[in-house]
Scaffold this motif. Structure first.
Motif, short mmCIF file in Angstrom:
data_model
loop_
_atom_site.label_atom_id
_atom_site.label_comp_id
_atom_site.label_asym_id
_atom_site.label_seq_id
_atom_site.Cartn_x
_atom_site.Cartn_y
_atom_site.Cartn_z
N LYS A 162 9.47 12.95 24.34
CA LYS A 162 10.03 13.29 23.03
C LYS A 162 10.79 12.11 22.44
CE LYS A 162 13.36 16.43 20.83
NZ LYS A 162 12.53 16.77 19.67
N TYR A 208 0.83 18.41 27.37
CA TYR A 208 2.01 18.13 26.55
C TYR A 208 2.03 16.67 26.09
CZ TYR A 208 6.84 17.25 25.26
OH TYR A 208 7.97 16.85 24.59
N LYS A 227 -0.50 16.22 23.30
CA LYS A 227 -0.04 16.78 22.03
C LYS A 227 1.04 15.91 21.41
CE LYS A 227 -0.09 20.04 18.92
NZ LYS A 227 -1.32 20.29 18.13
N TRP A 228 1.98 15.49 22.25
CA TRP A 228 3.06 14.62 21.78
C TRP A 228 2.51 13.33 21.19
CZ3 TRP A 228 3.98 9.72 23.78
CH2 TRP A 228 5.14 9.09 23.32
N TYR A 286 6.56 17.51 11.88
CA TYR A 286 5.28 18.13 12.17
C TYR A 286 5.12 19.41 11.34
CZ TYR A 286 6.48 15.35 16.29
OH TYR A 286 6.91 14.34 17.13
N GLU A 334 1.77 23.20 14.03
CA GLU A 334 1.73 22.17 15.05
C GLU A 334 3.06 22.13 15.82
OE1 GLU A 334 -0.76 20.48 15.93
OE2 GLU A 334 -2.07 19.94 14.28
N LYS A 335 4.16 22.28 15.09
CA LYS A 335 5.47 22.21 15.74
C LYS A 335 5.67 23.38 16.70
CE LYS A 335 10.36 21.40 14.77
NZ LYS A 335 10.81 22.21 15.91
N TYR A 380 3.72 22.62 19.77
CA TYR A 380 4.38 21.53 20.49
C TYR A 380 5.61 22.02 21.23
CZ TYR A 380 7.37 17.43 21.14
OH TYR A 380 8.19 16.48 21.67
N ARG A 412 6.30 21.95 25.19
CA ARG A 412 7.45 21.21 25.71
C ARG A 412 8.30 22.08 26.64
NH1 ARG A 412 12.89 20.06 23.89
NH2 ARG A 412 13.56 18.07 24.78
#
Length: 376
Positions: A121, A298, A301-302, A314, A318-319, A322, A326
């Motif tokens: 992140k 993960y 995607k990140w 995002y 999508e957020k 995500y 996470r």
């Protein structure tokens, strides 16, 4: 002698520019911002996929046949020296292969899965380059095996190492702050031997925008601690003269001892942690952790989002995906660390056991002799 002279630091010359003067800002007061480093949004709407690692392209040279033979002879001599050292420390070729591949590459094995913070992140996609050996994220059993081989080599080296090792490191305030809280090494950490005064602090620029978040660490590894000294194994005296230490050691930070061009210097003490009770996972949960590919999903995607959108902007759908990945990843990470702690503890016991067994047999034999003597 000034502290930075003792550490062999010559940052200004090495960086080719004046270091940033951050003397009025404590590097640990706030989390550094990485969004300024991010690339702009991708122009097309296609899904961003992780590109494959580039193939190695052989590059020709202008060496004569005699020079090639001389180089081959030198390499053969070097390998014989390394082989003799590995035999001296009982380090297997397989263990050394993992250690060597990790050397100098923070992403060869994703040390981030050992951290309490979420490195994915906080870091930009191209920090340290594309993560190498991404397949280890897809197969945690291989990841566990790789870590265990490295730790076994470190325990073997530490067992026979009879002298302290002076070390130093260019760190970032972000991770220094986290280690101050946890008071342990949260991943494999690369230090430099302080005995090598020619070491160049070439990594300052990586620590926040223009190196503004750089922190200098210096300290000592006591004899017997798990580690790998590349100068000892390979006679390495140039570049980093790297000392690699494992996670889960105790690390204590002293007060700031001064600054060099605005960069704070801290003395650290590294030692073995007291034996703490490691949470035991159920066999079912352990299998789930070792069969999961959440770390890879993960990370993928990140990486895709950070390459496609500006920092933390995002789209809602999508957020949400995500954030769910996470949360699942962080839960997986905590359990994976527990598994690794247990494995490391077993490895250390096995490596120390032979010596203990010899003494046990000696005292048993001595007891029998004294018993017979007392009966006569």
């Amino acid at each position: 002698m000034l502290l930075y002279e003792c550490m062999g630091i010559n940052m200004v010359e090495n960086l080719g520019k004046q270091a940033v003067d951050n003397s009025n800002r404590h590097p640990l007061e706030e989390m550094p911002s990485f969004e300024k480093h991010l690339e702009g949004p991708v122009q097309n709407d296609e899904e961003v996929k992780l590109p494959p690692m580039p193939s190695q392209i052989p590059v020709g040279d202008d060496l004569t046949e005699e020079q090639r033979r001389a180089n081959d002879k030198k390499a053969e001599k070097q390998q014989k020296y390394i082989d003799a050292k590995l035999k001296e420390y009982n380090i297997t070729p397989e263990e050394w292969e993992e250690v060597s591949a990790y050397k100098g590459s923070g992403y060869f094995i994703p040390s981030s899965v050992l951290r309490d913070i979420d490195l994915f992140k906080l870091h930009i996609p191209d920090y340290g380059g594309m993560m190498e050996r991404q397949e280890l994220l897809q197969n945690p059993k291989e990841l566990l095996d790789s870590y265990c081989k490295m730790y076994s080599a470190m325990c073997k080296f530490g067992k026979k190492n009879k002298r302290p090792i002076l070390i130093k490191r260019v760190d970032s305030g972000l991770f220094t702050n986290e280690r101050m809280k946890s008071r342990e090494t949260e991943s494999f950490l690369s230090f430099t031997s302080s005995e090598d005064d020619d070491y160049d602090f070439m990594f300052v620029g990586d620590k926040g925008p223009g190196g503004t978040d750089a922190v200098l660490l210096e300290g000592r590894l006591d004899a017997g601690l798990p580690c790998i000294s590349f100068p000892e194994i390979t006679k390495e005296t140039t570049d980093e003269a790297e000392i690699l230490i494992p996670p889960f050691l105790s690390i204590e930070y002293g007060k700031e001892e001064g600054k060099y061009n605005g960069y704070p210097v801290y003395h650290i003490e590294i030692s073995k942690k007291d034996n703490a009770q490691i949470p035991t996972l159920s066999p079912e949960r352990k299998q789930q952790v070792l069969n999961s590919d959440i770390a890879y999903r993960y990370y993928s995607k990140w990486y895709s989002l950070r390459r496609s959108y500006s920092f933390d902007s995002y789209p809602d759908g999508e957020k949400e995906e995500y954030d769910n990945l996470r949360a699942e990843f962080l839960a997986w990470q905590a359990d994976f660390k527990n598994i690794l702690c247990t494995e490391f503890s077993d490895i250390e016991k096995q490596i120390q056991l032979p010596s203990d067994e010899k003494w046990s047999k000696f005292f048993t034999f001595l007891g029998r002799i004294l018993g017979r003597t007392g009966g006569d």
